[in-house]
Enzyme design. Structure first.
Site, PDB file in Angstrom:
ATOM      1  N   LYS A  13      31.730  47.529  59.292  1.00 22.00           N
ATOM      2  CA  LYS A  13      31.598  48.546  58.333  1.00 22.00           C
ATOM      3  C   LYS A  13      30.671  47.983  57.228  1.00 22.00           C
ATOM      4  O   LYS A  13      29.693  48.886  56.632  1.00 22.00           O
ATOM      5  CB  LYS A  13      33.002  48.697  57.428  1.00 22.00           C
ATOM      6  CG  LYS A  13      34.028  49.332  58.478  1.00 22.00           C
ATOM      7  CD  LYS A  13      35.363  49.681  57.543  1.00 22.00           C
ATOM      8  CE  LYS A  13      36.138  48.251  57.252  1.00 22.00           C
ATOM      9  NZ  LYS A  13      36.620  47.608  58.328  1.00 22.00           N
ATOM     10  N   ARG A  88      42.905  53.043  52.249  1.00 24.56           N
ATOM     11  CA  ARG A  88      43.516  52.629  53.607  1.00 24.56           C
ATOM     12  C   ARG A  88      45.102  52.717  53.710  1.00 24.56           C
ATOM     13  O   ARG A  88      45.428  52.503  54.518  1.00 24.56           O
ATOM     14  CB  ARG A  88      43.503  50.925  53.291  1.00 24.56           C
ATOM     15  CG  ARG A  88      42.169  50.406  54.179  1.00 24.56           C
ATOM     16  CD  ARG A  88      42.193  48.688  53.555  1.00 24.56           C
ATOM     17  NE  ARG A  88      41.710  48.152  54.499  1.00 24.56           N
ATOM     18  CZ  ARG A  88      40.394  47.178  54.419  1.00 24.56           C
ATOM     19  NH1 ARG A  88      39.849  47.317  53.018  1.00 24.56           N
ATOM     20  NH2 ARG A  88      39.994  46.396  55.187  1.00 24.56           N
ATOM     21  N   ARG A 125      32.699  35.274  62.942  1.00 23.08           N
ATOM     22  CA  ARG A 125      32.524  35.277  61.437  1.00 23.08           C
ATOM     23  C   ARG A 125      33.137  34.161  60.975  1.00 23.08           C
ATOM     24  O   ARG A 125      32.535  33.468  59.789  1.00 23.08           O
ATOM     25  CB  ARG A 125      32.839  36.693  60.661  1.00 23.08           C
ATOM     26  CG  ARG A 125      32.629  36.723  59.475  1.00 23.08           C
ATOM     27  CD  ARG A 125      32.896  38.262  58.845  1.00 23.08           C
ATOM     28  NE  ARG A 125      34.138  38.342  58.576  1.00 23.08           N
ATOM     29  CZ  ARG A 125      34.575  39.660  58.352  1.00 23.08           C
ATOM     30  NH1 ARG A 125      33.817  40.555  58.133  1.00 23.08           N
ATOM     31  NH2 ARG A 125      36.070  39.901  58.112  1.00 23.08           N
ATOM     32  N   ARG A 131      35.596  32.431  56.048  1.00 21.48           N
ATOM     33  CA  ARG A 131      36.452  33.425  55.163  1.00 21.48           C
ATOM     34  C   ARG A 131      37.957  33.075  55.556  1.00 21.48           C
ATOM     35  O   ARG A 131      38.288  32.913  56.575  1.00 21.48           O
ATOM     36  CB  ARG A 131      36.183  34.936  55.625  1.00 21.48           C
ATOM     37  CG  ARG A 131      35.444  35.505  54.418  1.00 21.48           C
ATOM     38  CD  ARG A 131      35.414  37.299  54.530  1.00 21.48           C
ATOM     39  NE  ARG A 131      36.479  37.874  54.945  1.00 21.48           N
ATOM     40  CZ  ARG A 131      36.574  39.090  54.991  1.00 21.48           C
ATOM     41  NH1 ARG A 131      35.242  39.804  54.917  1.00 21.48           N
ATOM     42  NH2 ARG A 131      37.659  39.804  55.207  1.00 21.48           N
ATOM     43  N   ARG A 142      46.067  41.679  60.401  1.00 22.48           N
ATOM     44  CA  ARG A 142      45.161  42.822  59.723  1.00 22.48           C
ATOM     45  C   ARG A 142      45.019  43.873  60.735  1.00 22.48           C
ATOM     46  O   ARG A 142      44.972  44.772  60.265  1.00 22.48           O
ATOM     47  CB  ARG A 142      43.811  42.204  59.366  1.00 22.48           C
ATOM     48  CG  ARG A 142      43.942  41.325  58.159  1.00 22.48           C
ATOM     49  CD  ARG A 142      42.711  39.991  58.153  1.00 22.48           C
ATOM     50  NE  ARG A 142      41.358  40.773  58.133  1.00 22.48           N
ATOM     51  CZ  ARG A 142      40.311  40.158  58.291  1.00 22.48           C
ATOM     52  NH1 ARG A 142      40.371  38.832  58.732  1.00 22.48           N
ATOM     53  NH2 ARG A 142      39.127  40.785  58.217  1.00 22.48           N
TER      54      ARG A 142
HETATM   55  P1  ADP Z   1      38.174  43.684  56.723  1.00 23.92           P
HETATM   56  O1  ADP Z   1      37.664  45.178  56.831  1.00 23.92           O
HETATM   57  O2  ADP Z   1      37.448  42.878  57.714  1.00 23.92           O
HETATM   58  O3  ADP Z   1      39.590  43.657  56.899  1.00 23.92           O
HETATM   59  P2  ADP Z   1      37.655  43.452  53.836  1.00 23.92           P
HETATM   60  O4  ADP Z   1      36.631  42.559  53.276  1.00 23.92           O
HETATM   61  O5  ADP Z   1      37.442  44.984  53.790  1.00 23.92           O
HETATM   62  O6  ADP Z   1      37.791  43.032  55.245  1.00 23.92           O
HETATM   63  O7  ADP Z   1      39.188  43.255  53.017  1.00 23.92           O
HETATM   64  C1  ADP Z   1      39.754  42.054  53.067  1.00 23.92           C
HETATM   65  C2  ADP Z   1      41.026  42.124  52.444  1.00 23.92           C
HETATM   66  O8  ADP Z   1      41.028  42.755  51.241  1.00 23.92           O
HETATM   67  C3  ADP Z   1      42.164  43.174  53.223  1.00 23.92           C
HETATM   68  O9  ADP Z   1      42.682  42.425  54.596  1.00 23.92           O
HETATM   69  C4  ADP Z   1      43.094  43.326  52.261  1.00 23.92           C
HETATM   70  O10 ADP Z   1      43.947  42.113  51.868  1.00 23.92           O
HETATM   71  C5  ADP Z   1      42.267  43.636  51.098  1.00 23.92           C
HETATM   72  N1  ADP Z   1      42.110  44.837  50.769  1.00 23.92           N
HETATM   73  C6  ADP Z   1      40.799  45.444  51.059  1.00 23.92           C
HETATM   74  N2  ADP Z   1      40.726  46.654  50.642  1.00 23.92           N
HETATM   75  C7  ADP Z   1      42.018  47.097  50.381  1.00 23.92           C
HETATM   76  C8  ADP Z   1      42.475  48.271  50.103  1.00 23.92           C
HETATM   77  N3  ADP Z   1      42.192  49.561  50.065  1.00 23.92           N
HETATM   78  N4  ADP Z   1      44.181  48.231  49.892  1.00 23.92           N
HETATM   79  C9  ADP Z   1      44.698  47.036  50.168  1.00 23.92           C
HETATM   80  N5  ADP Z   1      44.085  45.902  50.418  1.00 23.92           N
HETATM   81  C10 ADP Z   1      42.917  45.815  50.359  1.00 23.92           C
END
Ligand code: ADP
Length: 185
Positions: A13, A88, A125, A131, A142
């Protein structure tokens, strides 16, 4: 253009959102990046978010919704945006509908990728970027949460007639051109 990009962790994404943002001249707004920036700056929001992110859990809706609401008020988002990582949860969709205040969402792009592929990419990654949430256990968590809480939003946006599904497997350039073709831009 007001766009969302969805898909499981590791579907690409963030990578694709950057290309789309450039092409369309709109900001790329990533909630994961916003949380990580807060963490780097040592803000209270960043420290709160870290507890959840490190465990692969979602940050509570109350924290996330406020952060996105503030970001969307900034002037650069007046021309549109590509939102990556939000909404989400079903609760976040309701909040987001309110933030849009009647403005139409043009499209919701869903990047599809199978589980084996995304786990492989995330582990890779982890080696490159280190990370904290890219360890195997946290990745599994996740993915579970994505399946439980976020995958249902796909049907919701399909019902609203704005969904475009794009195969996320292939080279970055191939996927980008598939997205542009699907968006007709
Ligand atoms: P990925 O898409 O690989 O899971 P992101 O960088 O988008 O990674 O998000 C990393 C973390 O940030 C998520 O696992 C969550 O803990 C938090 N996060 C991101 N967006 C949201 C959201 N909309 N609601 C709740 N937590 C979020």
């Amino acid at each position: 253009m007001r766009l969302l990009i969805m898909g499981p962790p590791g579907a690409g994404k963030g990578t694709q959102a950057v290309h789309i943002a450039q092409r369309l001249g709109i900001p790329h707004i990533s909630t994961g990046d916003l949380f990580r920036a807060n963490l780097t700056e040592g803000t209270a929001l960043g420290l709160e978010a870290k507890k959840y992110m490190d465990a692969g859990e979602y940050v509570p809706d109350s924290v996330t919704n406020g952060m996105v609401r503030d970001r969307l008020k900034q002037s650069d988002a007046a021309v549109g945006f590509i939102l990556d990582g939000y909404p989400r949860t079903v609760v976040q969709v309701a909040e987001f509908d309110g933030m849009l205040a009647g403005n139409k969402l043009d499209k919701v792009i869903v990047l599809t990728a199978d589980i084996d592929e995304v786990v492989g990419r995330l582990l890779n990654r982890a080696k490159q970027q280190g990370r904290a949430d890219d360890t195997e256990d946290v990745i599994r968590r996740r993915l579970e949460i994505y399946t439980e809480q976020t995958a249902p939003l796909i049907a919701l946006y399909a019902d609203r007639g704005v969904l475009v599904e794009v195969n996320g497997i292939g080279s970055v350039d191939q996927v980008t051109s598939n997205i542009f073709a699907a968006l007709n831009v």
